[in-house]
Design an enzyme around this catalytic site. Structure first.
Site, PDB file in Angstrom:
ATOM      1  N   ASP A  34      -1.342  -8.586  -5.781  1.00 42.52           N
ATOM      2  CA  ASP A  34      -1.058  -7.438  -4.915  1.00 42.52           C
ATOM      3  C   ASP A  34       0.095  -7.814  -3.998  1.00 42.52           C
ATOM      4  O   ASP A  34       0.365  -9.011  -3.777  1.00 42.52           O
ATOM      5  CB  ASP A  34      -2.286  -7.045  -4.088  1.00 42.52           C
ATOM      6  CG  ASP A  34      -2.047  -5.763  -3.284  1.00 42.52           C
ATOM      7  OD1 ASP A  34      -1.340  -4.868  -3.783  1.00 42.52           O
ATOM      8  OD2 ASP A  34      -2.554  -5.655  -2.154  1.00 42.52           O
ATOM      9  N   SER A  35       0.754  -6.812  -3.449  1.00 40.30           N
ATOM     10  CA  SER A  35       1.838  -7.071  -2.512  1.00 40.30           C
ATOM     11  C   SER A  35       1.311  -7.693  -1.227  1.00 40.30           C
ATOM     12  O   SER A  35       2.045  -8.386  -0.517  1.00 40.30           O
ATOM     13  CB  SER A  35       2.580  -5.770  -2.191  1.00 40.30           C
ATOM     14  OG  SER A  35       1.683  -4.821  -1.629  1.00 40.30           O
TER      15      SER A  35
ATOM     16  N   CYS B 194      -2.382  -3.402  -7.517  1.00 37.45           N
ATOM     17  CA  CYS B 194      -1.453  -2.743  -6.596  1.00 37.45           C
ATOM     18  C   CYS B 194      -0.963  -1.488  -7.300  1.00 37.45           C
ATOM     19  O   CYS B 194      -0.383  -1.565  -8.387  1.00 37.45           O
ATOM     20  CB  CYS B 194      -0.277  -3.683  -6.296  1.00 37.45           C
ATOM     21  SG  CYS B 194       1.065  -2.939  -5.340  1.00 37.45           S
TER      22      CYS B 194
ATOM     23  N   GLU C 235      -2.559  -4.182   7.054  1.00 38.40           N
ATOM     24  CA  GLU C 235      -2.040  -5.550   6.985  1.00 38.40           C
ATOM     25  C   GLU C 235      -1.965  -6.197   8.373  1.00 38.40           C
ATOM     26  O   GLU C 235      -2.080  -7.414   8.505  1.00 38.40           O
ATOM     27  CB  GLU C 235      -0.655  -5.559   6.334  1.00 38.40           C
ATOM     28  CG  GLU C 235      -0.655  -5.259   4.853  1.00 38.40           C
ATOM     29  CD  GLU C 235      -1.063  -6.454   4.001  1.00 38.40           C
ATOM     30  OE1 GLU C 235      -0.900  -7.601   4.450  1.00 38.40           O
ATOM     31  OE2 GLU C 235      -1.563  -6.235   2.884  1.00 38.40           O
TER      32      GLU C 235
ATOM     33  N   CYS D 269      -4.587   3.399  -3.471  1.00 40.26           N
ATOM     34  CA  CYS D 269      -4.002   2.175  -2.948  1.00 40.26           C
ATOM     35  C   CYS D 269      -5.164   1.250  -2.659  1.00 40.26           C
ATOM     36  O   CYS D 269      -6.143   1.660  -2.024  1.00 40.26           O
ATOM     37  CB  CYS D 269      -3.194   2.439  -1.676  1.00 40.26           C
ATOM     38  SG  CYS D 269      -2.567   0.931  -0.881  1.00 40.26           S
TER      39      CYS D 269
ATOM     40  N   HIS E  64      -5.497  -1.043  -0.657  1.00 41.76           N
ATOM     41  CA  HIS E  64      -5.723  -1.316   0.763  1.00 41.76           C
ATOM     42  C   HIS E  64      -6.690  -0.306   1.394  1.00 41.76           C
ATOM     43  O   HIS E  64      -7.416  -0.644   2.332  1.00 41.76           O
ATOM     44  CB  HIS E  64      -4.403  -1.226   1.537  1.00 41.76           C
ATOM     45  CG  HIS E  64      -3.481  -2.381   1.351  1.00 41.76           C
ATOM     46  ND1 HIS E  64      -2.803  -2.616   0.186  1.00 41.76           N
ATOM     47  CD2 HIS E  64      -3.113  -3.378   2.202  1.00 41.76           C
ATOM     48  CE1 HIS E  64      -2.043  -3.691   0.324  1.00 41.76           C
ATOM     49  NE2 HIS E  64      -2.214  -4.175   1.537  1.00 41.76           N
TER      50      HIS E  64
END
Length: 276
Positions: free
Chosen positions: A11-12, A74, A159, A193, A195
């Site tokens: 993932d990023s 991702c 993040e 997503c 996240h």
């Protein structure tokens, strides 16, 4: 050197840990290696070429660690880099390896959740702009209407560890209101997503009663399990020592470890591998 051939999960940032958690639950014996490109996150507002370059660099690192299979946990990378990697990059450099994404397995089942035939998709700017969910869902459920909404501030909130603070509610409600203005028939919302599950409790609090929120982790893990059953030639290459390794491209691992533990409800220690 690590004497394993793990499943690679990329993932990023740290959002892909929601998928990692589900895969670890479905395949507890399989070795797993997670890589977060935190030094260059987020990917959502970057160009197609940049996302492909960054994703392919990280995939190559995972392949160099012995991964027979890599999961792009991702949505942005799955939308903008997966096809090129599968069709152009892998056949030239690693024809015996496989790279899979999260969009197709989600699209294959998301239509089963709706009764009204109207689905909302919340994603990054890159995922929404790619139109990947519109195309993939239409293949499996042509009768369903898909309404998209980009949420560019959500990944930075997550993040930075601000996702559980009161200030996050404003930005959650902002994007949900924009999505629901597109149709009052939406009864299912996909978190497109990895996240976003960390915001799920806030998202659900701002939705009308009866609207379901669907996260991808368990869907992707089940699809992966099915894939390995259908492709024993890949499954047999993966080592089974139950190892869990977490790597990152940022040297700020202390804060990262703290944030990451909230994603998978256990202590995590990231290894800094250097920048790509």
């Amino acid at each position: 050197m690590h004497n394993t051939r793990p499943i690679g999960i990329f993932d990023s940032g740290i959002g892909g840990l929601t998928v990692f958690r589900s895969i670890a639950g479905q395949l507890p014996g399989h070795d797993l290696l997670y890589l977060g490109d935190n030094s260059r996150a987020p990917y959502g507002n970057r160009s197609f070429n940049t996302i492909h370059q960054y994703t392919w660099e990280c995939v190559q690192w995972l392949l160099a660690q012995g991964c027979p299979l890599v999961i792009l946990a991702c949505n942005t990378a799955s939308a903008k880099a997966l096809r090129t990697i599968q069709q152009k990059d892998l056949p030239v450099t690693h024809p015996d390896r496989r790279v899979l994404g999260v969009i197709r397995p989600t699209a294959e089942v998301i239509g089963e959740y709706t009764h009204t035939g109207n689905i909302g998709v919340l994603g990054t700017q890159g995922t929404v702009a790619s139109g990947s969910y519109l195309l993939e869902i239409k293949k499996f459920f042509p009768e369903i209407s898909v309404h998209q909404q980009a949420c560019p501030l959500w990944v930075p909130l997550i993040e930075s560890g601000e996702y559980d603070k009161p200030g996050a509610d404003h930005y959650v409600k902002l994007y949900l209101d924009e999505l629901l203005q597109r149709s009052d028939q939406i009864d299912t919302i996909l978190l497109a997503c990895t996240h976003y599950p960390l915001l799920q409790h806030k998202i659900e609090a701002h939705l009308p009663e009866g609207v379901k929120v669907v996260a991808q982790g368990d869907i992707v893990a089940k699809s992966l399990t099915d894939y390995l059953q259908r492709h024993p030639e890949i499954d047999q290459q993966i080592t089974r020592q139950g190892t869990r390794r977490f790597c990152t491209t940022t040297d700020d691992t202390t804060d990262l470890d703290q944030h990451a533990s909230m994603f998978i409800s256990e202590e995590v220690e990231f290894e800094f591998i250097g920048q790509m």
